[in-house]
Write an enzyme that holds these catalytic residues in place. Structure first.
Site, PDB file in Angstrom:
ATOM      1  N   HIS A  36     -19.039  11.120   7.168  1.00 48.09           N
ATOM      2  CA  HIS A  36     -20.008   9.947   7.530  1.00 48.09           C
ATOM      3  C   HIS A  36     -20.961   9.948   6.654  1.00 48.09           C
ATOM      4  O   HIS A  36     -21.593  10.977   6.094  1.00 48.09           O
ATOM      5  CB  HIS A  36     -20.446  10.309   9.024  1.00 48.09           C
ATOM      6  CG  HIS A  36     -20.977   9.217   9.923  1.00 48.09           C
ATOM      7  ND1 HIS A  36     -22.467   8.831   9.755  1.00 48.09           N
ATOM      8  CD2 HIS A  36     -20.446   8.348  10.816  1.00 48.09           C
ATOM      9  CE1 HIS A  36     -22.546   7.785  10.558  1.00 48.09           C
ATOM     10  NE2 HIS A  36     -21.703   7.712  11.086  1.00 48.09           N
ATOM     11  N   GLU A  39     -14.672   7.706  14.611  1.00 46.50           N
ATOM     12  CA  GLU A  39     -13.585   7.202  14.687  1.00 46.50           C
ATOM     13  C   GLU A  39     -12.229   7.867  14.970  1.00 46.50           C
ATOM     14  O   GLU A  39     -11.278   7.249  15.528  1.00 46.50           O
ATOM     15  CB  GLU A  39     -13.358   6.443  13.233  1.00 46.50           C
ATOM     16  CG  GLU A  39     -14.254   5.704  12.700  1.00 46.50           C
ATOM     17  CD  GLU A  39     -14.834   4.516  13.524  1.00 46.50           C
ATOM     18  OE1 GLU A  39     -13.930   4.164  14.471  1.00 46.50           O
ATOM     19  OE2 GLU A  39     -15.816   3.792  13.309  1.00 46.50           O
TER      20      GLU A  39
END
Length: 355
Positions: free
Chosen positions: A243, A298
């Site tokens: 991320h 996700e």
């Protein structure tokens, strides 16, 4: 110069705080894990929009307002094309809504997100469209309109958890775009359209579908190590990991894992996902010993939305149904600044000679 703007503070906000070093996300004073577990969609809307719209009622009134707005949005279905995909249909449908700073116009956007997304999915499947039921909650009605069957309480709670989890996340690309547009006083609708236009880019909102593609390609637990090793050897990115902000595990991943684990019949799929996650994290730690690449939102988003029978082509639009609450809150906060966003740039081009 900071080309990615990571170290530039561009706003003061009461809406969310992303602590990438500690792995914490606070949304309007609530840890994201608690918000996901306790707050349905109408309550998250009320939490994020509190202080910006005096017309806000309590959670029950907000739910009723959303229901009435869904019914109004359905009247627009059929007036815009839906052949180009779910996200494009949502963006086009949103463009037909009133573009003002009024509460009645603002609440039309989250309500219409459910209606337009469900309609576009069913249109793409060649199925008859289903009108909204204003008496239902946002999550219940979205699932019913999309799938054609009533949602169970557990399914509605799981979708509520997801929508709460993605409702706001600091100055991400789509939220920053929405704030820049709002600073010009273009209208909340323009800010929302800017937000979804940024979100549809594959580097921002497009990862959950590829996560499932990866899981499907792996196929069985026995194949996980071989598949992952081969993918890393080819230099491929493993979707659902790493991320831009978090240097530790994304706190939203555990919130969504907890939500999907409450759905009946998901134990086997969760166990398979956990096995893949374990192998991926081991391999990433070995290949990149000086980098922290952890599970992001996700990965379990994909598992949760799949468990709710939401088709992959709708994942980004479902994300937008949650994030539109944050876009409108941030746009409203930016409007209160009464100052247009106008950063500087450094010119690197040729310079003419002056006499």
């Amino acid at each position: 110069m900071d080309s990615g703007l990571e170290n530039i503070v561009a706003a003061e906000t009461v809406l969310s705080d992303v602590d990438g070093q500690a792995g914490r996300l606070i949304i309007r004073g609530w840890p994201v894990e608690t918000l996901a577990a306790d707050k349905p969609y109408a309550a998250v809307l009320g939490l994020l929009w509190d202080g910006f719209f005096p017309e806000l009622g309590d959670d029950a009134e907000i739910q009723a307002q959303l229901g009435r707005a869904r019914a109004a949005a359905f009247a627009l279905v059929g007036t815009f094309p839906m052949e180009s995909g779910v996200v494009e249909a949502l963006r086009t449908g949103w463009s037909l809504l009133n573009d003002s700073e009024a509460f009645d116009d603002a609440i039309a956007f989250p309500a219409a997100a459910a209606v337009f997304t469900a309609a576009a999915v069913r249109h793409g499947q060649g199925l008859p469209l289903i009108a909204p039921d204003p008496a239902l909650s946002q999550a219940q009605d979205l699932l019913r309109m999309m799938r054609g069957t009533p949602a169970s309480d557990a399914e509605a709670r799981a979708l509520d958890a997801y929508l709460a989890t993605v409702s706001d996340h600091g100055l991400n690309a789509s939220t920053f775009a929405a704030r820049v547009i709002a600073s010009t006083r273009a209208g909340l609708g323009s800010a929302v359209l800017g937000g979804i236009s940024a979100l549809k880019g594959p580097l921002h909102g497009g990862a959950p579908g590829p996560v499932l593609d990866m899981v499907d390609d792996i196929g069985t637990p026995d194949a996980a190590e071989r598949w992952i090793d081969a993918a890393l050897a080819r230099g491929e990115r493993l979707m659902g990991f790493g991320h831009r902000v978090y240097r530790v595990r994304d706190p939203r991943a555990d919130a969504l894992k907890a939500a999907v684990s409450k759905l009946p019949g998901t134990a086997g799929r969760i166990a398979f996902a956990e096995h893949i996650e374990t192998v991926v994290l081991q391999r990433l730690a070995r290949k990149y010993p000086n980098r922290r690449l952890e599970t992001n939102v996700e990965f379990y988003t994909a598992v949760l939305l799949e468990a709710l029978d939401i088709p992959r082509e709708a994942f980004t639009a479902i994300f937008a149904t949650g994030r539109v609450l944050g876009w409108i809150a941030h746009a409203s906060e930016q409007i209160g600044e009464k100052r247009i966003v106008r950063p500087k740039s450094v010119y690197r081009g040729p310079v003419p000679e002056y006499a």
